[in-house]
Design a protein around this motif. Structure first.
Motif, short mmCIF file in Angstrom:
data_model
loop_
_atom_site.label_atom_id
_atom_site.label_comp_id
_atom_site.label_asym_id
_atom_site.label_seq_id
_atom_site.Cartn_x
_atom_site.Cartn_y
_atom_site.Cartn_z
N THR A 48 0.84 -1.19 0.00
CA THR A 48 0.00 0.00 0.00
C THR A 48 0.88 1.25 0.00
OG1 THR A 48 -1.79 -1.13 1.16
CG2 THR A 48 -1.76 1.26 1.31
N GLY A 49 0.41 2.29 -0.70
CA GLY A 49 1.15 3.55 -0.77
C GLY A 49 0.80 4.48 0.38
N ASN A 50 0.54 5.74 0.07
CA ASN A 50 0.34 6.76 1.09
C ASN A 50 -1.06 6.73 1.72
OD1 ASN A 50 2.94 7.80 0.79
ND2 ASN A 50 2.30 9.03 -0.98
N ARG B 70 1.79 2.55 3.53
CA ARG B 70 3.19 2.13 3.42
C ARG B 70 3.42 0.78 4.11
NH1 ARG B 70 2.66 7.31 3.93
NH2 ARG B 70 2.64 7.25 6.20
N ASN C 107 -4.36 3.85 -2.17
CA ASN C 107 -3.20 3.97 -3.04
C ASN C 107 -2.49 2.61 -3.10
OD1 ASN C 107 0.04 5.63 -2.90
ND2 ASN C 107 -1.13 4.99 -4.67
N GLN D 120 0.42 0.37 -4.56
CA GLN D 120 1.75 0.56 -5.13
C GLN D 120 2.23 -0.63 -5.95
OE1 GLN D 120 4.30 3.05 -4.91
NE2 GLN D 120 2.63 4.41 -4.28
N ARG D 121 1.99 -1.86 -5.43
CA ARG D 121 2.61 -3.01 -6.10
C ARG D 121 1.96 -4.31 -5.63
NH1 ARG D 121 8.08 -3.29 -3.91
NH2 ARG D 121 7.12 -4.63 -2.33
N ASN E 161 1.39 2.23 -9.49
CA ASN E 161 1.11 3.29 -8.52
C ASN E 161 -0.22 3.91 -8.94
OD1 ASN E 161 1.09 5.29 -6.62
ND2 ASN E 161 2.74 6.48 -7.53
#
Length: 512
Positions: free
Chosen positions: A292-294, A329, A362, A364-365, A382
């Motif tokens: 997970t991103g932001n 994150r 978000n 990410q991957r 992303n």
């Protein structure tokens, strides 16, 4: 154009309108019309012809038949008898649904059968030794298992065509429809261009298509199977679905049902192992890592995994403590079982039941790792997903990335939906669409536009964009319109899908 066929006696039938059940097809003084279905003029005698076509003759007025001219207009006294056609090709929808029991007839009284020595013949009796169970492995792709001798499959291998297959890739066949004869041909997936053929003595033999009728089979349903659209959840019973095949490709239009892998039912929710000594991983166990991103989410996350032999999904990515998942994150790991679907080439991630207080996620991957061989597949991305913001999608498709490049591109398909110019043709209900191609499907997508609710107005064209990993050559689309208190019906004229990258346009006629 849809009729419910009721057998009155022997070969006399009544063709009741599916849309208006009180009316039935009738022949009155040589003209085709609709009458109350209890009238004698609605009784039509069905004559099967040697070419497997049917003629509809009035039971009350012998010699009067339902006939059309070459342009499809109703024949009457002004057109005369030149260029009239009275033969109908019979098609049955859903013949090759998963689990169906069918006959592959070669004549009025003979069918493809499995002999005791494992060989096959086209001169078998239309009885149990000729019954085949359909195993759906993809859109228009099937295996055929003998009902009398389970675990023996029709196959083409080493220049032989028989019933000794074990369910491997030599048993995979592409269903090729011959729309002008109402028949199908079975093309080997492993040996492209090679078909199940019949020799003059009835023996099966791998042959090429030379235009002869020795590769034609006329399927007959003994027991209908079940249907589940590839890449979508099972549809509620009250929803209406239509599968539409393209007009430009009638000779090779594939079976209009969605794909189904030749594996057990889709994977259920898989959980991480909780302590204890783990046994050695099996061949179908994989680890899924999601970064997970932001922005995180508490929503449920579903995963579909596509291979060149089928798909697995939906898989709910979950643990005992869901509130600890998909934090900003944070990388979450899940152990899942992926049955034999061949070489994996894409995945689809979808949010479900997103809470209002968390408008977007978000991603990410995603990484897939085979636990036994340690083979790793990368899906870097992303992207932002949301069910609350109109400018974001709540699902995305990701291709496998090798050496920094995706193995297949992401394609933006332009979808033009034409609502018919009829009274009450419009709808304010939600409309969903799924596009099918030679390389999988897009999944069921809600047709919507940024910031504006979509109403499909009478006589108007509504245009949408659908992004998906390249689907190859398109074959069909599935439409779903959900009835609501505001709208109980919708008339769709056609759907046009355009792929700008290669300037391709596919027209799918609906007219219902």
């Amino acid at each position: 154009g849809l009729f419910d066929v009721n057998v009155k006696r022997r070969n006399i039938c009544i063709f009741s309108s599916h849309q208006m059940p009180s009316l039935a097809l009738a022949l009155v003084r040589g003209r085709v019309t609709g009458k109350s279905k209890d009238k004698a003029c609605c009784e039509l005698r069905v004559h099967l012809q040697a070419n497997s076509c049917a003629i509809l003759e009035s039971a009350s007025y012998p010699g009067h038949t339902v006939a059309f001219n070459r342009q499809g207009k109703v024949a009457d006294e002004t057109t005369g008898h030149a260029g009239l056609s009275k033969e109908f090709v019979v098609h049955v929808k859903g013949v090759f649904h998963h689990g169906a029991i069918i006959l592959l007839n070669t004549s009025f009284c003979q069918a493809l059968s499995l002999r005791p020595d494992g060989s096959c013949s086209g001169s078998g009796q239309q009885q149990q030794e000729s019954y085949w169970k359909v195993h759906k492995i993809g859109s228009g792709l099937c295996m055929f298992e003998s009902v009398k001798k389970p675990r023996m499959y029709l196959k083409i291998k080493d220049d032989q065509c028989d019933g000794t297959g074990t369910g491997d890739e030599y048993c995979h066949f592409k269903i090729e429809k011959n729309l002008d004869t109402g028949s199908v041909s079975l093309e080997s997936v492993r040996n492209k261009g090679i078909y199940v053929g019949l020799l003059p003595d009835g023996q099966t033999k791998p042959v090429v298509n030379t235009g002869e009728r020795n590769i034609f089979f006329y399927p007959q349903v003994i027991k209908f199977g079940r249907e589940k659209p590839m890449g979508t959840s099972a549809a509620p019973k009250q929803e209406k679905e239509d599968l539409i095949e393209p007009q430009f490709q009638p000779a090779k239009a594939l079976e209009p049902e969605p794909r189904r892998p030749s594996t057990p039912s889709p994977s259920k929710e898989m959980r991480n192992p909780q302590g204890g000594e783990c046994p050695l991983p099996s061949d179908d166990e994989w680890k899924v890592s999601v970064l997970t991103g932001n922005a995180g989410t508490e929503a449920s996350v579903a995963l579909w995994i596509y291979g060149d032999r089928g798909l697995t999904g939906p898989i709910t990515l979950d643990k005992d403590n869901r509130k600890q998942l998909f934090f900003p994150r944070q990388e979450d790991e899940f152990q899942v079982k992926i049955n034999n679907i061949g070489n994996i080439y894409k995945i689809r991630i979808e949010l479900d039941g997103l809470p209002n207080e968390q408008p977007e996620w978000n991603l990410q991957r995603v990484i897939l790792q085979h636990l036994k061989s340690k083979k790793t597949l990368n899906f870097p991305e992303n992207t932002w997903l949301s069910k609350n913001r109109d400018d974001r999608e709540f699902l995305c498709e990701l291709p496998v990335v090798e050496a920094g490049k995706p193995i297949y591109p992401i394609v933006s398909y332009r979808v033009s939906v034409h609502t018919g110019d009829l009274e009450q043709a419009d709808t304010a209900s939600a409309v969903c669409l799924c596009i099918y191609g030679t390389r999988g499907d897009s999944g069921l997508r809600l047709l919507r536009k940024t910031g504006t609710p979509v109403t499909f107005q009478r006589g108007m064209v509504s245009v949408f964009e659908v992004e998906a990993v390249s689907l190859g050559e398109l074959q069909k689309v599935l439409l779903r319109c959900e009835a609501s208190a505001k709208s109980q019906r919708w008339y769709c004229d056609k759907v046009i899908v355009t792929e700008a990258e290669n300037n391709s346009e596919y027209v799918f006629s609906c007219e219902r």
